[in-house]
Write an enzyme that holds these catalytic residues in place. Sequence first.
Site, mmCIF file in Angstrom:
data_model
loop_
_atom_site.group_PDB
_atom_site.id
_atom_site.type_symbol
_atom_site.label_atom_id
_atom_site.label_comp_id
_atom_site.label_asym_id
_atom_site.label_seq_id
_atom_site.Cartn_x
_atom_site.Cartn_y
_atom_site.Cartn_z
ATOM 1 N N ALA A 136 8.821 52.422 121.494
ATOM 2 C CA ALA A 136 8.952 51.095 120.879
ATOM 3 C C ALA A 136 8.455 51.143 119.437
ATOM 4 O O ALA A 136 7.266 51.019 119.173
ATOM 5 C CB ALA A 136 8.149 50.058 121.673
ATOM 6 N N ILE A 163 -1.103 54.887 115.120
ATOM 7 C CA ILE A 163 -1.978 53.755 114.801
ATOM 8 C C ILE A 163 -2.969 54.131 113.690
ATOM 9 O O ILE A 163 -3.788 55.045 113.847
ATOM 10 C CB ILE A 163 -2.729 53.261 116.071
ATOM 11 C CG1 ILE A 163 -1.718 52.975 117.196
ATOM 12 C CG2 ILE A 163 -3.574 52.026 115.746
ATOM 13 C CD1 ILE A 163 -0.556 52.053 116.825
ATOM 14 N N GLU A 370 5.247 49.307 108.971
ATOM 15 C CA GLU A 370 5.404 47.840 109.056
ATOM 16 C C GLU A 370 6.861 47.416 108.880
ATOM 17 O O GLU A 370 7.164 46.407 108.241
ATOM 18 C CB GLU A 370 4.476 47.150 108.065
ATOM 19 C CG GLU A 370 3.044 47.442 108.448
ATOM 20 C CD GLU A 370 2.016 46.547 107.819
ATOM 21 O OE1 GLU A 370 2.324 45.378 107.601
ATOM 22 O OE2 GLU A 370 0.915 47.037 107.576
HETATM 23 C C1 LIG Z 1 1.395 56.759 108.670
HETATM 24 C C2 LIG Z 1 1.846 55.707 109.637
HETATM 25 C C3 LIG Z 1 1.004 54.653 109.923
HETATM 26 C C4 LIG Z 1 1.385 53.679 110.874
HETATM 27 N N1 LIG Z 1 0.491 52.699 111.216
HETATM 28 C C5 LIG Z 1 0.797 51.870 112.249
HETATM 29 C C6 LIG Z 1 -0.180 50.942 112.762
HETATM 30 O O1 LIG Z 1 -1.299 50.861 112.255
HETATM 31 N N2 LIG Z 1 0.153 50.169 113.832
HETATM 32 C C7 LIG Z 1 1.384 50.231 114.419
HETATM 33 O O2 LIG Z 1 1.609 49.508 115.385
HETATM 34 N N3 LIG Z 1 2.340 51.095 113.946
HETATM 35 C C8 LIG Z 1 2.064 51.910 112.892
HETATM 36 N N4 LIG Z 1 3.009 52.813 112.422
HETATM 37 C C9 LIG Z 1 4.324 52.857 113.060
HETATM 38 C C10 LIG Z 1 5.438 52.342 112.192
HETATM 39 O O3 LIG Z 1 5.352 50.939 112.057
HETATM 40 C C11 LIG Z 1 6.751 52.799 112.839
HETATM 41 O O4 LIG Z 1 6.827 54.202 112.632
HETATM 42 C C12 LIG Z 1 7.957 52.116 112.249
HETATM 43 O O5 LIG Z 1 7.979 50.765 112.603
HETATM 44 C C13 LIG Z 1 9.280 52.770 112.707
HETATM 45 O O6 LIG Z 1 9.289 52.983 114.095
HETATM 46 P P1 LIG Z 1 9.705 54.446 114.662
HETATM 47 O O7 LIG Z 1 8.859 55.428 113.940
HETATM 48 O O8 LIG Z 1 9.646 54.419 116.127
HETATM 49 O O9 LIG Z 1 11.181 54.651 114.172
HETATM 50 P P2 LIG Z 1 12.601 54.095 114.903
HETATM 51 O O10 LIG Z 1 12.399 52.699 115.233
HETATM 52 O O11 LIG Z 1 12.854 55.071 116.013
HETATM 53 O O12 LIG Z 1 13.585 54.289 113.749
HETATM 54 C C14 LIG Z 1 14.240 55.522 113.432
HETATM 55 C C15 LIG Z 1 15.327 55.217 112.393
HETATM 56 O O13 LIG Z 1 16.304 54.313 112.955
HETATM 57 C C16 LIG Z 1 16.427 53.167 112.118
HETATM 58 N N5 LIG Z 1 16.691 51.987 112.934
HETATM 59 C C17 LIG Z 1 16.063 51.591 114.077
HETATM 60 N N6 LIG Z 1 16.571 50.439 114.522
HETATM 61 C C18 LIG Z 1 17.525 50.079 113.637
HETATM 62 C C19 LIG Z 1 18.417 48.969 113.538
HETATM 63 N N7 LIG Z 1 18.412 47.980 114.431
HETATM 64 N N8 LIG Z 1 19.277 48.934 112.494
HETATM 65 C C20 LIG Z 1 19.290 49.923 111.563
HETATM 66 N N9 LIG Z 1 18.475 50.989 111.607
HETATM 67 C C21 LIG Z 1 17.603 51.066 112.627
HETATM 68 C C22 LIG Z 1 15.082 53.072 111.402
HETATM 69 O O14 LIG Z 1 15.199 52.302 110.194
HETATM 70 C C23 LIG Z 1 14.769 54.521 111.138
HETATM 71 O O15 LIG Z 1 15.463 54.954 110.001
HETATM 72 C C24 LIG Z 1 2.653 53.753 111.467
HETATM 73 C C25 LIG Z 1 3.529 54.805 111.131
HETATM 74 C C26 LIG Z 1 3.127 55.775 110.247
HETATM 75 C C27 LIG Z 1 4.065 56.927 109.945
#
Ligand SMILES: Cc1cc2nc3c(=O)[nH]c(=O)nc-3n(C[C@H](O)[C@H](O)[C@H](O)COP(=O)(O)OP(=O)(O)OC[C@H]3O[C@@H](n4cnc5c(N)ncnc54)[C@H](O)[C@@H]3O)c2cc1C
Length: 390
Positions: A136, A163, A370
């Site tokens: 997620a 996180i 975010e």
């Molecule tokens: C250094 C770092 C710090 C973070 N800190 C936090 C934190 O403190 N708390 C927290 O909860 N999370 C945190 N995150 C998580 C971050 O918010 C997520 O990595 C981000 O929201 C993307 O989710 P995912 O990595 O699962 O990518 P995915 O959701 O799997 O996305 C992969 C690709 O598919 C694209 N994609 C997905 N859905 C769609 C759509 N509907 N339309 C078009 N394109 C789409 C995305 O844009 C991306 O290019 C952090 C991440 C990093 C790397």
Amino acid sequence: MIPSGAVDLELPQEHRLLQETIREFCDREVEPVVADHERARRFPADLVRRIGEMGWLGIPYPESEGGAGMDTLAYAVAVEEIARTWGSLALIVAAHTSLGSAPIHLFGTPEQKQRFLVPLAAGRVLGAYGLTEPGAGSDAGATRTSARRDGDAWVIDGEKRFITNAGRAGTYVVAARTGTRPDGSAQVSAFIVPADAPGFSVGRLEEKMGLHASATGELHFDGCRVPADHLLGREGEGFPLFLQVLDGGRISIAAMALGLAQAALEASTTYAREREQFGRPIGSFEGVAFMVADMATEIAAARGLVRRAAWLKDRGGPYRLEAAQAKLYASEVASRATSAAVQIHGGYGYVEEYRVERYLRDAKLTEIGEGTSQIQRLVIGREILGLRVG
Ligand SMILES: Cc1cc2nc3c(=O)[nH]c(=O)nc-3n(C[C@H](O)[C@H](O)[C@H](O)COP(=O)(O)OP(=O)(O)OC[C@H]3O[C@@H](n4cnc5c(N)ncnc54)[C@H](O)[C@@H]3O)c2cc1C
């Protein structure tokens, strides 16, 4: 000083004073330790404590809640200023303030605020926010972590990934499924999880592309028990809560992007004046001057978007659209500006000594965390069209 908005005469005096104070602090206490910490991938615990003492871990929260009693604009100025020196530290502050503390400020009971927010905003405890899971990410509604009521406690099972401040925070705000709606979608609730809650542990920390001194890791909930009064907001209403928190958080990531872009611009300007090739400063070549011109112009535009979103938030009006626009634009400007900075530095840009390669690596995160740029475009499209897009 760069004619790019770094001297912020348009800011109110109080905000300018904050900006100057943080800049002096960063020059004196932060800059000298950045390279070492980044290389060692070491969390700057001492600096975080110092920043807390300065009141900069609770800038937008009222004094009655432990904060500095300033506003979102002040907070955005602070995050930009910190990021101008160190992306890792800016991310630590942003995740603590906008993600770890904001849900309690927005939705906490008076008791929850006294018990959890006051120590966070006063800088005595670090905060973190657990929404993302292995399955997620962009689709936060796919949360699998679950919580069930057991007597006078909630029992949480599941895991979180990526996180920020994992293992460093004393208080986590976490999303967990507490039921299923008639249409099959998750009913999500928010919980305050102290780091010493039984059944809670921090897993692997990530080896990242950039932001090496910030901690990013897994959270594990294995029959984790928190008292019933650690439910934040109403049961089942956590999803809109998290979306609202993300709206505010996007302003801080946009501000962080801006600080990195500004640092890249300043480094490029200095270098383009000093470095000579063909008997002239490289900045006198149109090919280089135009890169600097584009950076400065885009940064000024991004700063306008960030401050507009902060201003709207401070006035209590809707700002979801403007926060997403600020985050989308500022993060893409940061990636372009930091990449241009490496280019302007030539081979020296590709090695650690001149720092611009760090800016480029750090800036990439602002297009992902975010809500990715794709998700920001979905949010903006939905807000403008009033249709379900995506
Ligand atoms: C250094 C770092 C710090 C973070 N800190 C936090 C934190 O403190 N708390 C927290 O909860 N999370 C945190 N995150 C998580 C971050 O918010 C997520 O990595 C981000 O929201 C993307 O989710 P995912 O990595 O699962 O990518 P995915 O959701 O799997 O996305 C992969 C690709 O598919 C694209 N994609 C997905 N859905 C769609 C759509 N509907 N339309 C078009 N394109 C789409 C995305 O844009 C991306 O290019 C952090 C991440 C990093 C790397």
